[in-house]
Enzyme design. Structure first.
Site, mmCIF file in Angstrom:
data_model
loop_
_atom_site.group_PDB
_atom_site.id
_atom_site.type_symbol
_atom_site.label_atom_id
_atom_site.label_comp_id
_atom_site.label_asym_id
_atom_site.label_seq_id
_atom_site.Cartn_x
_atom_site.Cartn_y
_atom_site.Cartn_z
ATOM 1 N N LYS A 76 0.266 -1.438 -0.073
ATOM 2 C CA LYS A 76 -0.233 -0.174 -0.011
ATOM 3 C C LYS A 76 0.898 1.772 -0.012
ATOM 4 C CE LYS A 76 -4.066 1.831 2.747
ATOM 5 N NZ LYS A 76 -4.517 1.804 3.367
ATOM 6 N N SER A 151 -9.519 2.024 2.901
ATOM 7 C CA SER A 151 -8.286 3.152 1.869
ATOM 8 C C SER A 151 -7.801 1.995 1.299
ATOM 9 C CB SER A 151 -8.206 3.716 2.983
ATOM 10 O OG SER A 151 -7.162 3.178 3.522
ATOM 11 N N SER A 175 -9.763 -0.176 6.663
ATOM 12 C CA SER A 175 -9.174 -0.624 5.728
ATOM 13 C C SER A 175 -8.641 -0.902 5.118
ATOM 14 C CB SER A 175 -8.509 0.962 5.566
ATOM 15 O OG SER A 175 -8.854 2.495 5.257
HETATM 16 N N1 GLN Z 1 -13.404 4.351 6.380
HETATM 17 C C1 GLN Z 1 -12.789 4.543 7.685
HETATM 18 C C2 GLN Z 1 -12.201 6.001 7.510
HETATM 19 O O1 GLN Z 1 -11.852 6.596 6.535
HETATM 20 C C3 GLN Z 1 -11.368 4.101 8.002
HETATM 21 C C4 GLN Z 1 -9.819 4.152 7.014
HETATM 22 C C5 GLN Z 1 -9.111 3.140 7.234
HETATM 23 O O2 GLN Z 1 -9.432 2.240 8.519
HETATM 24 N N2 GLN Z 1 -8.265 3.734 7.211
HETATM 25 O O3 GLN Z 1 -11.874 6.869 8.152
#
Ligand code: GLN
Length: 483
Positions: A76, A151, A175
């Site tokens: 990532k 994400s 995410s």
């Molecule tokens: N969707 C969540 C957010 O926008 C989690 C994102 C994540 O785990 N990095 O914060």
């Protein structure tokens, strides 16, 4: 071939049926053939082939090889890679070349795994659909009009499309798990502190967690065992010997108590998703696990608490991007104030700006008690819910996400609808627990559904074993999207 497990590839490498260079070339070709998925922010063919050649030479020289040696994968783009641009999905870091490797990068390189590039992601890991990437949305291989989740959407899409057998990810509020669920693969979010955050670009430091997306629980275990362990460079890294989870797979499930959390099937969870989840749980029951109805009374407040705490921490972490030391710098500022404000306005996308505003507001003197402090108290109640439940069950289960992968654009104009996609994942981060999303079949729309299993802190082995036992008797994780 594209669904081959890490172990199968390692076996082929060991007997010379393939080479690290060949595997890297195949992954790069598949990435090229599937460019439409936009799952990569960059591919590094030269570096990958050079690393693969080294692995092949080591093997030829008779050196002892790690199970990951010569296995292609992707990072990532939130993990710092020395000498290789690391954007975190943001225009702010479009030209940022880190002077050092993240611990996760270091560890996988040491094992001889071959990174072919950096995967797409929501900007600064803020999002649930990958649509917040400054480099365009990644696409779900199960449907070109569908989001891969976020994400870590690029990582999930790349694994689901068979480009790489595994990819790294991070999970602050879901995410790893939610994109794994949307793309029909397995995603492990370890216990907070189990994997060092050194060199992982910070979003919300008390929640951020590095982990892995792969086809199976077995593959997740192999990778997790390599990246876990104490690291003095992360002050929250846990100094506690980690058992090899790969050795713990294969334990019978007889007597395992799985708490089915009523709240995780509440409003917003599609019937079809609930039905698939129950069906997957019945598979575990048939292997001797005992399903127990449980309740997590504070679960309803998780989204509200998370969307105060995460932005609050983000607003502090992202203060470092000031256009002075590194990151995007506005070219037409006439004063220092203007340099700050223009660099940040140009460098950050709208969702990141929203989080900074919300977080700064929640931390401001007049509102700190009403928002931040209260959210922290709710966080404690949520953690206590889990502690209470784990007094009588060994694992907790529910659907990973309330729906299957939604359509591109379906929620991007409505922040609250997007946040609601995280309803079943954020509580785990607030409590610092390990959790996994495992494929649980397909809904009527043909899209994958994920079963989430949650364990007490440090019980990754229990989690991976249960997921592995499910995958021994089902083949949902081996299904491939039509190319
Ligand atoms: N969707 C969540 C957010 O926008 C989690 C994102 C994540 O785990 N990095 O914060």
């Amino acid at each position: 071939m594209s669904t081959a497990s890490i172990a199968a590839l390692a076996a082929d490498l060991a007997v010379g049926r393939t080479s690290a260079v060949q595997l890297a070339e195949q992954s790069l070709q598949r990435a090229d053939a599937q460019r439409a998925l936009n799952s990569f922010i960059r591919l590094d063919a030269d570096a990958a082939l050079a690393a693969a050649r080294t692995v092949d030479a080591d093997r030829a020289a008779g050196r002892e090889m790690h199970p990951l040696a010569g296995i292609p994968f992707a990072h990532k783009d939130i993990f710092c890679t020395k000498g290789i641009t690391t954007t975190c999905g943001s225009r702010m870091l479009q030209h940022f070349v880190p002077p050092y490797d993240a611990l996760v990068v270091e560890r996988l390189a040491r094992a001889g795994a071959v990174s072919i590039g950096k995967t797409n992601m929501d900007e600064f890991a803020m999002g649930s659909s990958n649509e917040n990437s400054a480099y365009g949305a990644a696409i779900n291989p199960w449907g070109s009009a569908r989001v891969p989740g976020g994400s870590s959407g690029g990582s999930a899409a790349a694994v689901a499309a068979g480009i790489v057998p595994f990819a790294t990810g991070t999970d602050t509020g879901g995410s790893i798990r939610q994109p794994a669920a949307f793309c029909g693969i397995t995603g492990l979010k370890p216990t907070y502190g189990r994997v060092s955050r050194y060199g992982m670009i910070a979003y919300a430091s008390s929640l951020d967690c590095a982990g892995v997306l792969a086809r199976s629980a077995t593959d997740c275990a192999t990778v997790f065992d390599q990246i876990t362990g104490f690291d003095p460079r992360d002050s929250t890294s846990v100094d506690r010997p980690a058992d090899r989870t790969a050795d713990a797979l294969g334990q019978p499930l007889a007597g395992l108590r799985i708490g089915v959390a009523r709240e995780y099937f509440g409003g917003g969870v599609h019937d079809d998703v609930a039905a698939r989840t129950h069906a997957a749980l019945r598979e575990l029951e048939m292997q001797g696990a005992q399903l127990v109805d449980i309740t997590l009374p504070s679960a309803h407040h998780a989204i509200a608490a998370y969307y105060v705490i995460a932005p609050a921490e983000a607003s502090s972490n992202l203060a470092r991007y000031d256009g002075v030391r590194y990151g995007h710098r506005s070219m037409d500022a006439r004063s220092l104030d203007e340099l700050y404000s223009r660099s940040r306005a140009e460098g950050f996308g709208s969702e990141v700006q929203r989080r900074i505003l919300v977080g700064t507001y929640a931390l401001s003197a007049g509102y700190y008690d009403a928002y931040y402090l209260r959210a922290q108290k709710v966080r404690r109640l949520i953690a206590n819910d889990f502690l209470g439940a784990f007094g009588s069950v060994d694992l907790i289960a529910g659907p990973t996400a309330p729906t299957t992968a939604f359509r591109l654009g379906e929620k991007s104009g409505d922040a609250l609808a997007m946040y609601a996609a995280d309803v079943n994942t954020v509580a785990v981060n607030l409590a610092g627990l390990p959790a996994i999303s495992v494929p649980a079949g397909f809904a009527a729309d043909g899209l994958p559904v994920g079963l989430q299993l949650i364990a007490p802190a440090f019980a990754e082995a229990r989690l991976l074993n249960a997921a592995h036992q499910l995958q021994r008797v089902t083949d949902w994780h081996l299904q491939e999207p039509a190319a």
